[in-house]
Every structure is written in C-alpha cells, then in structure tokens.
Design an enzyme around this catalytic site. Sequence first.
Site, short mmCIF file in Angstrom:
data_model
loop_
_atom_site.label_atom_id
_atom_site.label_comp_id
_atom_site.label_asym_id
_atom_site.label_seq_id
_atom_site.Cartn_x
_atom_site.Cartn_y
_atom_site.Cartn_z
N SER A 33 5.02 -0.43 -4.52
CA SER A 33 3.79 0.34 -4.53
C SER A 33 3.21 0.14 -5.77
CB SER A 33 4.41 1.84 -4.50
OG SER A 33 3.18 2.50 -4.89
N ARG A 60 9.48 7.13 -1.68
CA ARG A 60 8.72 6.45 -0.62
C ARG A 60 10.13 5.70 0.01
NH1 ARG A 60 4.21 1.88 -1.29
NH2 ARG A 60 2.87 3.88 -0.85
N HIS A 99 2.41 8.72 6.33
CA HIS A 99 1.78 8.80 4.88
C HIS A 99 0.83 9.81 4.74
CE1 HIS A 99 1.46 6.84 0.90
NE2 HIS A 99 0.59 5.72 1.43
N GLN A 139 -1.77 9.78 1.54
CA GLN A 139 -2.82 8.90 1.65
C GLN A 139 -4.07 9.66 2.63
OE1 GLN A 139 -3.36 5.58 0.93
NE2 GLN A 139 -5.29 5.94 1.27
N ASP A 171 -6.08 -1.24 8.16
CA ASP A 171 -4.66 -1.13 7.38
C ASP A 171 -4.26 -2.64 7.65
OD1 ASP A 171 -2.47 -0.96 5.73
OD2 ASP A 171 -1.64 0.45 7.06
N CYS A 176 -6.64 2.04 3.13
CA CYS A 176 -5.63 2.60 2.30
C CYS A 176 -5.22 1.62 0.79
CB CYS A 176 -4.41 2.99 2.83
SG CYS A 176 -3.53 1.78 3.80
N LEU A 177 -5.08 0.42 1.21
CA LEU A 177 -4.96 -0.70 0.29
C LEU A 177 -3.40 -0.79 0.04
CD1 LEU A 177 -7.84 -0.16 -2.56
CD2 LEU A 177 -7.64 -1.99 -0.64
N ARG A 209 -6.21 9.36 -4.43
CA ARG A 209 -4.78 9.60 -4.42
C ARG A 209 -4.20 10.58 -5.44
NH1 ARG A 209 -1.51 6.15 -1.59
NH2 ARG A 209 0.10 7.64 -2.23
N1 NVA Z 1 0.80 0.60 6.52
C1 NVA Z 1 1.07 0.03 5.14
C2 NVA Z 1 0.70 1.05 4.28
C3 NVA Z 1 0.90 0.59 2.94
C4 NVA Z 1 0.05 1.84 1.85
C5 NVA Z 1 2.75 -0.11 4.96
O1 NVA Z 1 3.61 0.77 5.38
O2 NVA Z 1 3.04 -1.19 4.45
N1 CP Z 2 -2.03 2.80 -0.37
C1 CP Z 2 -0.91 3.05 -0.92
O1 CP Z 2 0.00 3.68 -0.69
O2 CP Z 2 -0.54 1.97 -1.70
P1 CP Z 2 0.61 1.44 -2.44
O3 CP Z 2 1.79 0.97 -1.38
O4 CP Z 2 0.42 0.29 -3.55
O5 CP Z 2 1.45 2.72 -3.24
#
Ligand code: NVA
Ligand code: CP
Length: 307
Positions: free
Chosen positions: A52, A103, A130, A133, A222, A262-263, A290
């Site tokens: 993250s 997480r 999530h 987010q 995403d 969401c990055l 966020r």
């Molecule tokens: N769908 C992505 C979101 C990341 C913030 C994941 O779970 O990797």
């Molecule tokens: N959008 C988001 O949760 O980013 P990270 O995976 O970098 O925390």
Amino acid sequence: MKRDFIHITDYKLSEIHDFLDTSVEIKNRLHRGEVFKPFEGKSLAMIFAKPSARTRVSFETGFFRLGGHALYLGPNDIGIGKREAVKDIARVLSRYNDMIMARLFDHQHMIELAETSSIPVINGLTDYNHPCQIMADILTIYEHRGNLDNCKVVYVGDGNNIVNSWLKLASTIPLDFTCLCPNGFEPDKATLKLAQESNLSSIKVTDNVSDGVLGADVIYTDVWASMGQKEEAEAREKIFSNFQVNSKMMNMTNKETLFMHCLPAERGREVTDAVIESSNSIVFDQAENRMHAQNAIMVKLMKESNS
Ligand code: NVA
Ligand code: CP
C-alpha cells in the site's frame, strides 16, 4: 459498545452524509492549520497483509495530524491467519491500542477481526471490498459537483473490490451506477443483487462500451489485475483491451466527464497518460480525500467507542 467500518452498508444514509460533512469540516480545519487533536494519547494499529502507498500514508499521517500515534505492521510482522490466528491477534492488539485498521486478503478474516476485537476495526481493503476508498470517492465527486443528484458513475474494467464497494454505496444512497466490464468479470453476484433489490439506485452491468459510457458524469477505472492476481495480468490484457479508458472513450460520453482512478494506475493499460493527465482527471483530489474521509470515520468510531 464499539462500531467497526467494514462495509458501507453497515451505515445508514444519514450517517454517510454525516461522514461527508465531517470530512469537509476536518479537511478545512487542517487546511487552515488549526490545532485539532482528538486522538491525543491514542494509538492506531495498522495491519498490512498486502502492499500500500495511499492507505498506509493517509491513515498514518491522518491519525498523527489528529494527535495520535499509528503503528505499521507489515506483511512479515504478524502473518495474520497463518503465523497467528485472527482472533488471537485481535485480542492482543485490543489490549495495546485504541483502534485497528487492516488490509487483508480474506474478507472473512476482516469480519472475524472485527468480531473478536474489543476496539473499532476499519477495513483498509480486502479481496472483496474497499469501503474507505469509496467514501473518499464520493466526497471527491460531491466537492467537484456540489451535490450527488443525478450523477451517472460508470466504472470501466474488472468487477473487483472497488465495484463491490460502489454497489454497497448504491444500496445506501441513490446513484446511477454502471459497471462496464468484459463477460466473465462481473462484480460479486450477491452484492449486485442487494444493490438492485434496494430499489434506490439505477444499476446496470454491461459489456457494451458505447452504450455503457453514454451520458457518464464520471468515468472510473482500476487495474485489470488486482493484488493477488498479478500472475493473470498478461492474459487479462487481451480480454480487457476494449475497456481501456482513453480519449476516444472519454469523448464517447457526449458530456463533460470527470475521470477517476483509486490508484495505483498502470498507465498504458487500463488508462492512457493523456486521460490521467487531462484537466478532467481528479485522481489526486481523490487520493488526498482518502485522508479526510478516513479521519471522519476514525473520529466517529472513536467517539462512539468512548461514549
Ligand atoms: N483493485 C485494486 C485496488 C487497489 C487500491 C487491488 O485490490 O489491487
Ligand atoms: N487506493 C489505494 O488503496 O491505494 P494503495 O493500495 O496504495 O493503498
């Protein structure tokens, strides 16, 4: 009594609006440089079983700026559900801390963590959802539009954890939500059914790009392969190639459309550089929010668990 933040649907419509109002209020206070330290002497344990950037930094910085101390516990520190049972770590962390943010991979572990902790637990992403987010996302849309009325949000790509949280939100507040995804990559069936049966929102799932994006106020995407699915990335690239958010797709909305993500983004895959760098892209406002959305969630949970 304590409350957790695991699903958006754990909260009523009025509480979602309270979260938004409190987010704006705390954001303004921080931007004005006011001293606001409701978490003085408090600690937040942050469990990360996956990588993250935003979640870690926004929680850690947010908690610190509100006067508290946040501890980072990375993938090699706890081994939740492997090295140690979820219910054991839940009770141990509850003896030292005032709140937990986690997480995790397995959503059932998140539920068990919340059920067996005596302090509030906040979901910082699982394979299933999530919610933090989506609270930041809706705050960002609200700030850009001034309201959420008749807002058509089109999510393009994999029907993943982000989409499940959008559907949960659509079960609570009225939205016009379309998930535009390839066949076989639809969101969770039960979550979709819940949103449809709430009769609050207009919900559509389609693989027809021109029909799906028409009239979109927001296009959101995403990564095509989420954390834990990266070995599928190459195979997915072919399946998802028509679902790339590029300038052509943005023009197909026939409207001035905001772009959200969401990055982290995989530029050149699910979104082009041109779109993410365009003046319609609000991805960095979204990332900043966020912290503000989560601060509001933490303030409410801390207040409720102390009362
Ligand atoms: N769908 C992505 C979101 C990341 C913030 C994941 O779970 O990797
Ligand atoms: N959008 C988001 O949760 O980013 P990270 O995976 O970098 O925390």
